[in-house]
Design a protein around this motif. Structure first.
Motif, short mmCIF file in Angstrom:
data_model
loop_
_atom_site.label_atom_id
_atom_site.label_comp_id
_atom_site.label_asym_id
_atom_site.label_seq_id
_atom_site.Cartn_x
_atom_site.Cartn_y
_atom_site.Cartn_z
N ASP A 81 0.79 -1.14 0.22
CA ASP A 81 0.52 -0.24 0.08
C ASP A 81 1.18 1.37 -0.17
O ASP A 81 2.06 1.03 0.78
N SER A 231 -12.25 5.99 4.12
CA SER A 231 -11.51 5.21 3.24
C SER A 231 -11.12 6.40 1.87
O SER A 231 -10.95 5.59 1.31
N PHE A 233 -8.73 7.94 2.18
CA PHE A 233 -7.37 8.76 2.78
C PHE A 233 -7.23 10.15 2.72
O PHE A 233 -6.02 10.77 2.13
#
Ligand SMILES: C[S@@+](CC[C@H](N)C(=O)[O-])C[C@H]1O[C@@H](n2cnc3c(N)ncnc32)[C@H](O)[C@@H]1O
Length: 279
Positions: A81, A231, A233
């Motif tokens: 990620d 969600s 970010f």
């Protein structure tokens, strides 16, 4: 050309707006819906003991732990990620698991991963965040062994839902309208036919492509806004100057309060689920 240039498309989500607090918040709220979608994707992929799995856009690693249980000690799961705060949380939880590893990496920049080194690649709630889908799929083709599987579960393209309508309407009003987003939506959703065409073009044979109806349910406006912040970010209001963010948030909360029913805020959406194998 470095793959990272694909992320620089107009309206592409910024990967610099995340915070430790948003990461922790995501960890807290994703235990229900997002995690359930991930477990369902793992079931659709029929992940077996001993397999080598790559979890792309692994977030805080909750699904990766579940995958590590499925593959057992003879298999391994690697999660990547681009958001360091989320990977740190994933690493914290993974200390005692020998078959689980994580790294901070961007899907557009995976040259360091070896050809044919995975049996399965999965992306849960990630694909709609990717501005270009072809480059990642070609990369996944390279990373998978022949007949290796890819699984994608993400928001499907569809009409704007009531929460998104409400947010868009607030952001189209002064003073927020002075700072329009580059695109009218934060994400890059596709439908089943586009998914099929992408698989075809990048060397995958589809085994399953469907849009499943899902219900999004927020008990309160605050819960809806927190979900969108964590969600995404930090991209939810990240296009506004700092001094307007709080004002926009409060206006959105007030406006959302007008659509709360006894069941909270409920909206029906489509979730695109796709599984394919490498030709
Ligand atoms: C909604 S979260 C999903 C996290 C996790 N897969 C889950 O099931 O909870 C979306 C994730 O996509 C990741 N993402 C966005 N752009 C990405 C990129 N270019 N490369 C890899 N991951 C990306 C984000 O960092 C974020 O962690």
């Amino acid at each position: 050309m470095s793959g990272l240039q694909y992320r620089g498309r107009p309206g592409a989500p910024l990967l610099t707006l995340d915070t430790d607090e948003l990461a922790r918040e995501y960890e807290r709220i994703s235990t229900t819906r997002q995690f359930e979608y991930g477990k369902q994707l793992a079931a659709d992929l029929a992940i077996r003991p001993g397999e080598r799995v790559l979890d792309v856009g692994v977030g805080t690693g909750m699904l990766a732990h579940h995958l590590a249980e499925l593959v057992g000690p003879s298999g391994r799961v690697h999660g990547l990620d681009p958001l360091p705060s989320r990977v740190h949380l994933a690493l914290d939880k993974a200390r005692n698991r020998g078959n689980l590893s994580f790294e901070v990496s961007d899907v557009y920049d995976l040259e360091h991963l070896r050809d044919q080194s995975y049996d399965v690649i999965c992306l849960n709630s990630v694909f709609h965040w990717l501005p270009d889908k072809t480059v990642p799929l070609l990369t996944f083709w390279r990373l998978l062994r022949p007949a290796g599987r890819i699984g994608i579960s993400c928001m499907a393209k569809g009409p704007r839902m009531v929460v998104q309508e409400t947010v868009a309407s607030v952001l189209s009003e002064p003073p927020f309208d002075r700072y329009p987003r580059e695109r009218d939506t934060m994400t890059f959703k596709i439908d089943s036919e586009e998914m099929r065409a992408l698989f075809e073009m990048t060397g995958f044979s589809p085994d399953l492509i469907e849009t499943r109806p899902i219900e999004q349910n927020y008990a309160t406006p605050e819960q809806a806004v927190r979900f969108m912040e964590a969600s995404s970010f930090g991209n939810f209001l990240g296009h506004l100057p700092t001094e307007l963010v709080y004002r926009a948030r409060v206006t959105i909360l007030r406006r959302l309060a007008t659509i709360v029913t006894e069941q909270g805020i409920v909206q029906q959406r489509g979730r695109l689920v796709a599984v394919a194998h490498r030709r």
